[in-house]
Design a protein around this motif. Sequence first.
Motif, PDB file in Angstrom:
ATOM      1  N   GLU A 188      -9.146   8.059  -5.231  1.00 52.55           N
ATOM      2  CA  GLU A 188      -9.725   7.646  -3.954  1.00 52.55           C
ATOM      3  C   GLU A 188     -11.151   8.175  -3.850  1.00 52.55           C
ATOM      4  O   GLU A 188     -11.465   9.242  -4.384  1.00 52.55           O
ATOM      5  CB  GLU A 188      -8.878   8.198  -2.801  1.00 52.55           C
ATOM      6  N   VAL A 189     -11.999   7.432  -3.143  1.00 49.32           N
ATOM      7  CA  VAL A 189     -13.365   7.867  -2.858  1.00 49.32           C
ATOM      8  C   VAL A 189     -13.634   7.622  -1.379  1.00 49.32           C
ATOM      9  O   VAL A 189     -13.318   6.549  -0.853  1.00 49.32           O
ATOM     10  CB  VAL A 189     -14.404   7.109  -3.706  1.00 49.32           C
ATOM     11  N   ARG A 217       1.343   1.372 -13.880  1.00 49.78           N
ATOM     12  CA  ARG A 217       1.258  -0.028 -13.455  1.00 49.78           C
ATOM     13  C   ARG A 217      -0.127  -0.598 -13.723  1.00 49.78           C
ATOM     14  O   ARG A 217      -0.759  -1.234 -12.874  1.00 49.78           O
ATOM     15  CB  ARG A 217       1.623  -0.164 -11.969  1.00 49.78           C
ATOM     16  N   ARG A 218      -0.576  -0.390 -14.927  1.00 51.55           N
ATOM     17  CA  ARG A 218      -1.907  -0.848 -15.314  1.00 51.55           C
ATOM     18  C   ARG A 218      -1.944  -2.359 -15.489  1.00 51.55           C
ATOM     19  O   ARG A 218      -0.916  -3.012 -15.724  1.00 51.55           O
ATOM     20  CB  ARG A 218      -2.316  -0.194 -16.630  1.00 51.55           C
ATOM     21  N   ALA A 219      -3.140  -2.877 -15.412  1.00 50.46           N
ATOM     22  CA  ALA A 219      -3.415  -4.259 -15.771  1.00 50.46           C
ATOM     23  C   ALA A 219      -4.662  -4.259 -16.630  1.00 50.46           C
ATOM     24  O   ALA A 219      -5.633  -3.565 -16.318  1.00 50.46           O
ATOM     25  CB  ALA A 219      -3.622  -5.113 -14.532  1.00 50.46           C
ATOM     26  N   PRO A 238      -7.281   3.355  -8.453  1.00 53.58           N
ATOM     27  CA  PRO A 238      -6.880   3.520  -7.058  1.00 53.58           C
ATOM     28  C   PRO A 238      -5.628   2.744  -6.677  1.00 53.58           C
ATOM     29  O   PRO A 238      -5.224   2.755  -5.515  1.00 53.58           O
ATOM     30  CB  PRO A 238      -8.098   2.983  -6.297  1.00 53.58           C
ATOM     31  N   HIS A 239      -4.989   2.097  -7.649  1.00 58.35           N
ATOM     32  CA  HIS A 239      -3.887   1.187  -7.362  1.00 58.35           C
ATOM     33  C   HIS A 239      -2.543   1.924  -7.315  1.00 58.35           C
ATOM     34  O   HIS A 239      -2.420   3.049  -7.788  1.00 58.35           O
ATOM     35  CB  HIS A 239      -3.864   0.082  -8.414  1.00 58.35           C
TER      36      HIS A 239
END
Length: 507
Positions: free
Chosen positions: A313-314, A445-447, A380-381
Amino acid sequence: MVGVSNVSLPLPSSDRADVAASLRSALIGADFTADGLLELLGAPAYAALARSETVPALRATRGDEALAALVRLFLLQENVAHARVADVLPVDALLESDWLVERDGGLAATVDVRPYGGPSGEDWFIVSDLGCAVGGAGGIGSRAEGVVLGVGGASTTLAGITVRTPVASALDLGTGSGIQALHAAQHATRVTATDLNPRALRFTRLTLALSGAPEADLREGSLFEPVADETYDLIVSNPPFVISPGARLTYRDGGMGGDDLCRSLVQEAGERLNEGGYAHFLANWQHVDGEEWQDRLRSWVPRGCDAWIVQREVQDITQYAELWLRDAGDHRTDPAEYAARYEAWLDEFEARGTRAVGFGWIALRKTGAAEPSVTVEEWPHPVEQPLGDTVRAFFERQDYLRTHDDAALLAAHFKLAGEVVQEQVGLPGAEDPEHVVLRQNRGMRRATKVDTVGAGFAGVCDGSLSAGRILDAIAQLVGEDPVLLRDRTPAQIRLLVEQGFLLPVEA
């Protein structure tokens, strides 16, 4: 909400193991557990507790059940009549050892006790200051310097990303109410827990005792000072990482300028790790004008350690200041005082050239490799916790890639990881997709985007054929020069292995 008067209450005696054992037995017998609370309160009220909202839980505990009385007593700071709990609690022993006090003709708890389900279904209890058992740092509204928090999102996140292999020694640095020490006690022979706040060490002892866990070696002091040059197989820390103007609240403000506390903690951890050992931290870091945040974090990594750093997060500096002003309840003070504190935060950031603040995870592994691997990324997902096995597998894949050049990759065998799906994106009716995405449904849970060769390669990887033979077949199918295809594909294979889409297998 908790105030100074709450931290001045007597704490339960940490030397009465018999009383803690009796209380534990009584709480479990009355179904004062994580599952029991969910059944009594219902999902909405239970979820509201995690947001520090108690009104739904108060409404759900209006009945005469003993469990409802225990929730009001230990979680909601309500006075409870002696007769309501006399049949389920060892009241006299709890009064004598300061777990309870008599107040306004009833009984009141001196501390919060929150049921907490362990990873294997254990019934644990986290002991914290009144008003701090729920919600964590997300707005407890406390302005008491030595307050000790209970379970929050940060503590559960850290517990979830920690590698849980059996180890001889573990260090929980900045233990707070002892949540990480409690987890570590399940797979470490010896647990050391430290904190600058002596009150926190008292709470850690109570948490471990009430949860039926082994005692830890508790030491008072800042950062690594209490352990000198001792080394560990596992180090975990949810430190006071908030970047703030001054050390106002012990549980959140580190007392060093900017992100220096987190940097010092990470840099010094390398010397305290045994070979093959892991260190896990939550941290904040500055985004500074004229500097890439990734470079800043790479400079933190100690020599001799692999690192995986994930920015989750930013926030811009105004969002960040407002978050932590609300956390301490400053938004409910005099408007002029609130404005002055807000100005102080912005002055601090301006002086340091800080435009934003990042939050994320830092994982280290001590390695004897000549060239350690350092990965710094933004993700961030949503992810699937717990991630401890995912973190361990990530570093194992780094070992594999470090010892396999392109020729070795082409000779190796791979299989597609479980629950990976392919998505094709393009205009309706188009003969070929604009791009192909491989997506994980587990772990991180990468894409990742791949070309048609990469998608085809991944789709047929079942461990039976070497990568080179698969590429030769694809080259023949698409009419491409197999030598050129072998030359340009290893980089894509390396990325798919690093990210966990492809898993090396024995031939």
